[in-house]
Motif scaffolding. Sequence first.
Motif, PDB file in Angstrom:
ATOM      1  N   VAL A 158       0.812  -1.163   0.072  1.00 12.22           N
ATOM      2  CA  VAL A 158      -0.099  -0.002  -0.137  1.00 12.22           C
ATOM      3  C   VAL A 158       0.904   1.344  -0.235  1.00 12.22           C
ATOM      4  O   VAL A 158       0.633   2.063  -0.598  1.00 12.22           O
ATOM      5  CB  VAL A 158      -0.942  -0.051   1.022  1.00 12.22           C
ATOM      6  CG1 VAL A 158      -1.781   1.485   1.426  1.00 12.22           C
ATOM      7  CG2 VAL A 158      -2.158  -1.052   1.054  1.00 12.22           C
ATOM      8  N   LYS A 159       1.809   1.394   0.685  1.00 14.81           N
ATOM      9  CA  LYS A 159       2.725   2.482   0.676  1.00 14.81           C
ATOM     10  C   LYS A 159       3.307   2.468  -0.509  1.00 14.81           C
ATOM     11  O   LYS A 159       3.476   3.881  -1.188  1.00 14.81           O
ATOM     12  CB  LYS A 159       4.061   2.288   1.952  1.00 14.81           C
ATOM     13  CG  LYS A 159       3.601   2.174   3.337  1.00 14.81           C
ATOM     14  CD  LYS A 159       4.647   1.829   4.215  1.00 14.81           C
ATOM     15  CE  LYS A 159       6.016   2.371   4.297  1.00 14.81           C
ATOM     16  NZ  LYS A 159       6.930   2.003   5.096  1.00 14.81           N
ATOM     17  N   VAL A 160       3.871   1.676  -1.240  1.00 10.72           N
ATOM     18  CA  VAL A 160       4.600   1.824  -2.467  1.00 10.72           C
ATOM     19  C   VAL A 160       3.349   2.286  -3.691  1.00 10.72           C
ATOM     20  O   VAL A 160       3.795   3.279  -4.308  1.00 10.72           O
ATOM     21  CB  VAL A 160       5.196   0.536  -2.966  1.00 10.72           C
ATOM     22  CG1 VAL A 160       5.314   0.463  -4.356  1.00 10.72           C
ATOM     23  CG2 VAL A 160       6.393   0.118  -2.308  1.00 10.72           C
ATOM     24  N   ALA A 161       2.169   1.787  -3.633  1.00 12.77           N
ATOM     25  CA  ALA A 161       1.411   2.349  -4.397  1.00 12.77           C
ATOM     26  C   ALA A 161       0.705   3.805  -4.050  1.00 12.77           C
ATOM     27  O   ALA A 161       0.536   4.444  -5.179  1.00 12.77           O
ATOM     28  CB  ALA A 161       0.202   1.295  -4.447  1.00 12.77           C
ATOM     29  N   ARG A 162       0.741   4.073  -2.954  1.00 10.83           N
ATOM     30  CA  ARG A 162       0.427   5.404  -2.740  1.00 10.83           C
ATOM     31  C   ARG A 162       1.542   6.586  -3.122  1.00 10.83           C
ATOM     32  O   ARG A 162       1.321   7.495  -3.657  1.00 10.83           O
ATOM     33  CB  ARG A 162       0.061   5.700  -1.300  1.00 10.83           C
ATOM     34  CG  ARG A 162      -1.337   5.148  -0.892  1.00 10.83           C
ATOM     35  CD  ARG A 162      -1.590   5.149   0.787  1.00 10.83           C
ATOM     36  NE  ARG A 162      -2.922   4.845   0.936  1.00 10.83           N
ATOM     37  CZ  ARG A 162      -3.436   4.876   2.346  1.00 10.83           C
ATOM     38  NH1 ARG A 162      -2.584   4.883   3.173  1.00 10.83           N
ATOM     39  NH2 ARG A 162      -4.658   4.621   2.613  1.00 10.83           N
ATOM     40  N   HIS A 163       2.826   6.033  -2.727  1.00 12.41           N
ATOM     41  CA  HIS A 163       3.834   6.856  -2.964  1.00 12.41           C
ATOM     42  C   HIS A 163       4.074   6.948  -4.773  1.00 12.41           C
ATOM     43  O   HIS A 163       4.339   8.033  -5.251  1.00 12.41           O
ATOM     44  CB  HIS A 163       5.136   6.122  -2.563  1.00 12.41           C
ATOM     45  CG  HIS A 163       6.305   7.495  -2.206  1.00 12.41           C
ATOM     46  ND1 HIS A 163       6.999   7.988  -3.143  1.00 12.41           N
ATOM     47  CD2 HIS A 163       6.706   7.864  -1.157  1.00 12.41           C
ATOM     48  CE1 HIS A 163       7.808   8.891  -2.604  1.00 12.41           C
ATOM     49  NE2 HIS A 163       7.736   8.869  -1.457  1.00 12.41           N
ATOM     50  N   ALA A 164       3.981   5.816  -5.372  1.00 15.40           N
ATOM     51  CA  ALA A 164       4.122   5.900  -6.644  1.00 15.40           C
ATOM     52  C   ALA A 164       3.255   6.624  -7.463  1.00 15.40           C
ATOM     53  O   ALA A 164       3.321   7.237  -8.616  1.00 15.40           O
ATOM     54  CB  ALA A 164       4.075   4.478  -7.169  1.00 15.40           C
ATOM     55  N   THR A 165       1.702   6.479  -7.044  1.00 14.39           N
ATOM     56  CA  THR A 165       0.802   7.161  -8.011  1.00 14.39           C
ATOM     57  C   THR A 165       0.396   8.421  -7.158  1.00 14.39           C
ATOM     58  O   THR A 165      -0.486   9.198  -7.915  1.00 14.39           O
ATOM     59  CB  THR A 165      -0.641   6.329  -7.572  1.00 14.39           C
ATOM     60  OG1 THR A 165      -0.957   6.167  -6.239  1.00 14.39           O
ATOM     61  CG2 THR A 165      -0.332   4.964  -8.341  1.00 14.39           C
TER      62      THR A 165
END
Length: 467
Positions: A158-165
């Motif tokens: 979730v952290k990666v998805a939020r940061h990337a998007t």
Amino acid sequence: MSVAESTATSDSTRGEPGAATESEPGQPEQRRILRTEVPGPRSRELQQRRTAAVPVGMGVVLPVFIERAGGGVLVDVDGNHLIDFASGIAVTSVGASAPEVVSRVQEQVARFTHTCFMVTEYDGYVAVAERLNALTPGDHDKRTALFTTGAEAVENAVKVARHATGRTEVVVFDHAYHGRTMMAMAMTAKEMPYKAGFGPFPGHVHRAPFPYVLRWPTGPENAAAEALAALEELLEEVGPQEVAAIVVEPVQGEGGFIVPAPGFLAGVQEVAKRHGIVFVADEVQAGLGRTGTVYASEFEGIVPDLVCSAKALGGGLPLSAVTGRAELMEAVHAGGLGGTYAGNPVACAAALGALSMIEEGGLLEAARHIEQVARGVLEPLAQEVPTIAEVRGRGAMLAMEFVRPGSLEPAPEVAKAVAARCHEQGVVVLVCGTYGNVIRLLPPLVIGDELLADGLAVLAEAVREAS
């Protein structure tokens, strides 16, 4: 007379607890042996110590204390050999003392136990990352970050998805289970026992229907299309441009081993791609050989943007991972991912042994063989016993759902009675499901045919008695 009964009454096999001969060095004899009732006197004595030292919130399925384990057998402190249909909840898929894992762990422990990969590095971490980059679906450029638990992997995805998007919202599904940490509990559907009394939970989590074929209101033929339409409707309400990730279990675990309706996962992937949403596969329980493929996502040919692995990954040691598209994983700044124990060197050594067994040891074929044998017992049983609504699952991830005859009303009391009878007879099974009415089977992939057949016979008789 059962194997257990004949063994328990034979003078040639009596002796002190744990005195049974071993089938091979380091492995307990691969037979069900009952020397005492289950739990036995030594386990009950230790349970009293546990009660005085450990909070009741740490529940237990079967209050026996294990002395050693291997293959498909757990040996308790009273000398009982129990058939393991749980694998520590899908963790010891390669067995609880696999030589390929044990030897690597011993060698690593002798070298060093910890440095913290974010302080000084070691090659085991890199080797595990390379293997997962190659094994997860898709041939795109990937990166892997290692963590400790399945919930930690989910939260970091979730952290990666939020940061990337640059987006905030997360979409999950009914009957989902993603872990016990606060964000993972927000993503988990089942209230009791996982969420009750622990709120409030983090926000920005939205839940869509999951195509639970058995219980789909308008019939199984409509499940995939209607669930996808409901997902699209939810995205319109939330605003698809605000959604960072859609997180789905390719086969739901704690929710009841629910296999989604055909075409649903591919449809979710298409929806996510169309809206620029990161598609995350939570393969914590279903992945790494359990379903007869390395990852359960392979059944529908889907290629997730991020894949969460854990459980079987560490061969019994705590290790988890997020593997994903390089452009997503590389979007997070240095220091944004990690953890003191993340990718511990001993756990990485264990993982390399487990991954070698899964890839090269015939365990994918073994999972499919277990399914064939188990269905050969359970499907005729379902025709005989009206409380069984469905036998379902993939590979060595199988389940029976119990209902009241003539309806789909859940019958959790039947599942509970079946489990209790199995435990008395020395077979360790687990109850799961949103309604607590599902018996799930997660035998080690290395279990022998005779042991598997004996355990299934005990289970079948327990079902007949409870029903």
